[in-house]
Scaffold this motif. Structure first.
Motif, PDB file in Angstrom:
ATOM      1  N   ARG A  45      40.054  41.493  49.717  1.00 45.78           N
ATOM      2  CA  ARG A  45      39.584  40.460  48.781  1.00 45.78           C
ATOM      3  C   ARG A  45      38.131  40.086  49.024  1.00 45.78           C
ATOM      4  O   ARG A  45      37.384  39.831  48.074  1.00 45.78           O
ATOM      5  CB  ARG A  45      40.441  39.201  48.915  1.00 45.78           C
ATOM      6  N   LYS A  46      37.695  40.054  50.300  1.00 50.25           N
ATOM      7  CA  LYS A  46      36.381  39.523  50.641  1.00 50.25           C
ATOM      8  C   LYS A  46      35.291  40.589  50.762  1.00 50.25           C
ATOM      9  O   LYS A  46      34.129  40.331  50.448  1.00 50.25           O
ATOM     10  CB  LYS A  46      36.463  38.740  51.964  1.00 50.25           C
TER      11      LYS A  46
ATOM     12  N   SER B 163      35.576  55.421  45.234  1.00 49.13           N
ATOM     13  CA  SER B 163      34.198  54.942  45.227  1.00 49.13           C
ATOM     14  C   SER B 163      33.307  55.813  44.346  1.00 49.13           C
ATOM     15  O   SER B 163      32.489  55.313  43.565  1.00 49.13           O
ATOM     16  CB  SER B 163      33.666  54.912  46.663  1.00 49.13           C
TER      17      SER B 163
ATOM     18  N   ASN C 110      39.425  46.231  37.784  1.00 49.97           N
ATOM     19  CA  ASN C 110      38.342  46.912  38.501  1.00 49.97           C
ATOM     20  C   ASN C 110      38.704  48.383  38.738  1.00 49.97           C
ATOM     21  O   ASN C 110      39.716  48.678  39.382  1.00 49.97           O
ATOM     22  CB  ASN C 110      38.097  46.205  39.838  1.00 49.97           C
TER      23      ASN C 110
ATOM     24  N   ARG D 142      33.126  49.486  48.232  1.00 46.46           N
ATOM     25  CA  ARG D 142      32.933  50.519  47.219  1.00 46.46           C
ATOM     26  C   ARG D 142      31.605  51.246  47.366  1.00 46.46           C
ATOM     27  O   ARG D 142      31.394  52.295  46.743  1.00 46.46           O
ATOM     28  CB  ARG D 142      33.040  49.910  45.821  1.00 46.46           C
TER      29      ARG D 142
ATOM     30  N   ARG E 286      33.542  43.100  49.428  1.00 50.59           N
ATOM     31  CA  ARG E 286      33.223  43.780  48.169  1.00 50.59           C
ATOM     32  C   ARG E 286      32.318  45.000  48.362  1.00 50.59           C
ATOM     33  O   ARG E 286      32.178  45.808  47.451  1.00 50.59           O
ATOM     34  CB  ARG E 286      32.550  42.792  47.214  1.00 50.59           C
TER      35      ARG E 286
ATOM     36  N   LEU F  91      44.698  40.770  44.646  1.00 58.43           N
ATOM     37  CA  LEU F  91      43.530  40.848  43.751  1.00 58.43           C
ATOM     38  C   LEU F  91      43.959  40.823  42.285  1.00 58.43           C
ATOM     39  O   LEU F  91      43.338  40.167  41.453  1.00 58.43           O
ATOM     40  CB  LEU F  91      42.746  42.136  44.024  1.00 58.43           C
TER      41      LEU F  91
ATOM     42  N   TYR G 106      39.323  49.590  42.572  1.00 58.60           N
ATOM     43  CA  TYR G 106      40.600  49.190  43.147  1.00 58.60           C
ATOM     44  C   TYR G 106      41.768  49.859  42.422  1.00 58.60           C
ATOM     45  O   TYR G 106      42.788  50.167  43.033  1.00 58.60           O
ATOM     46  CB  TYR G 106      40.747  47.677  43.112  1.00 58.60           C
TER      47      TYR G 106
END
Length: 456
Positions: free
Chosen positions: A141-142, A197, A363, A147, A144, A425, A366
């Protein structure tokens, strides 16, 4: 008296497993949160009674007090993981957590039956990894920036696989582990992160070529190491992720054609592959050599029938490497074919939940991670069960969460923790969407009120 308890226990365990399997699919369809939570609580009770019945039989057949100690430790572990997830992550998927506990339970039961020391090691690894995995959802969650580490993931995977190829000793015809760890299990995660990614940013032809080169390096090193099961899992994950990201059927067709050609080449180049294909085609013809393992597996499955022989009533230890590669055959022999089918359905429920999470995530990075990890999990289950039942040639991979294997267990639990993070998420995205929807409705109503006031 003990024989009567053993005979009754297999029907009790089977009935409880059937009810649990039904809950796996029925719970998903429940829209009412209170009803769903009640079904989830019932699942926990079913797991408890399955474990209690099975370990009671294991103790009565051996009178080994270590089994009682293990049972108490296992219950403590399950209670801790259930409580901590509920306290730390209010939005976590409890159904996903229950399924993980159920599969671990089945694995612990069979490992205690086969080798109590292996079961103790498995529980210790599961507890340690689960403690680490508790921080994974909040990291998803934190953090970011994950990616943006595209080439870091690729570099880690290729370097570790190359190290195994260069330094590892050959075991069962393949180079698998380095210093007691099987890096290919961890690289399943980094490989999916690399693919997600890259493909979430660019799906041009040039990007697909670059992704294909990196994937080919991963798969090629695994093939040279003769770790064919992992090579196939990586290849299938690559194929599905490229197709989903591009929606180009041509890439899918080229991938299937290339994979088929590579399989033919591998058959002619590696004697290890030819032996496994020979054992698959006619195991009785090579029963004294490479066919012995699969023949013993088929005997075990056939002996168990629909309802099983009962715990300690069969002879699964006659199958070589039974607790690693052929635990499904041991389950069929002593717990029965119906129980084994229910186990497959629970695994299928696992996969469908992961796919559902992937479909609902907005997203693309994800979304692709969830899909890639789900495909790797499902295909590993297919390879293990398919090999044990002679549906496909044996590839030497473990049944996730059930088979004995520290590296496999470690990476599967981490994988599921990542899925939990993605599920949370998704819940965050749903809340944000609902919040914006309500704000839009309020603005619309406010605008209508102003217009009416002006008209007056």
């Amino acid at each position: 008296m003990i024989n009567v308890i053993v005979e009754l226990s297999k029907y009790i365990i089977l009935t409880l497993m059937i009810v649990y399997t039904f809950h796996c699919f029925y719970t998903v369809r429940q829209s009412d949160e209170e009803d769903r939570n009640e079904l989830l609580r019932q699942q926990l009770l079913l797991i408890f009674f399955i474990d209690f019945t099975a370990f009671l039989v294991l103790y009565l057949k051996t009178f080994n007090f270590k089994i009682v100690e293990f049972y108490a430790e296992m219950l403590l572990f399950f209670a801790a993981i259930q409580i901590l997830y509920r306290l730390l992550y209010k939005k976590a998927s409890i159904l996903l957590l229950n399924n993980m506990c159920m599969l671990l339970s089945v694995g612990f039961i069979m490992l205690c039956r086969l080798d109590i020391s292996s079961a103790q090691k498995q529980l210790l690894i599961a507890a340690g990894v689960s403690a680490i995995a508790l921080v994974i959802p909040v990291m998803i969650r934190k953090m970011r920036f994950l990616r943006r580490l595209t080439w870091v993931y690729a570099g880690i995977g290729i370097i570790l696989l190359a190290a195994v190829f260069a330094l590892a000793r050959t075991s069962y015809g393949a180079k698998l582990s380095l210093l007691g760890v099987q890096p290919s299990e961890a690289i399943k995660i980094t490989f999916v992160f690399f693919m997600a990614s890259f493909l979430s940013r660019d799906t041009s032809f040039k990007a697909i070529v670059q992704v294909t080169v990196v994937a080919a390096l991963h798969v090629g090193i695994l093939v040279l190491s003769k770790d064919l099961g992992s090579a196939v899992i990586f290849f299938v994950a690559y194929l599905v992720m490229v197709y989903v990201a591009t929606r180009n059927v041509g890439y899918l067709a080229l991938g299937i054609g290339g994979g088929s050609a590579a399989a033919v080449v591998a058959y002619h180049l590696f004697g290890h592959v030819r032996q496994r294909v020979s054992a698959w085609k006619d195991p009785m013809a090579v029963y004294q050599n490479e066919g012995y393992q699969i023949v013993q597996s088929l005997f075990a499955i056939g002996t168990g029938g629909w309802f099983g022989m009962g715990l300690y009533q069969g002879s699964p230890e006659s199958i070589p490497v039974v607790k690693n590669d052929f635990v499904f055959s041991a389950i069929c022999e002593e717990l029965g074919g119906i129980f084994a089918i229910c186990l497959i359905l629970v695994c299928m429920s696992f996969f469908l939940m992961i796919v559902n999470i992937a479909l609902r995530i907005i997203n693309p990075f994800y979304k692709l991670i969830a899909l890639g990890l789900g495909v790797e999990y499902a295909f590993q289950v297919f390879l293990t069960i398919g090999g044990a039942t002679k549906f496909i040639p044996m590839t030497g991979v473990t049944l996730p969460l059930v088979s004995y294997g520290g590296s496999s267990l470690l990476c599967t639990i981490l994988m599921l923790a990542i899925i939990q993070g993605l599920y949370i998420l998704r819940e965050d995205e749903d809340e944000e969407f609902e919040k914006r929807k309500q704000e839009a409705i309020q603005r619309l109503r406010a605008g209508e009120t102003i217009n009416r006031t002006r008209q007056i």
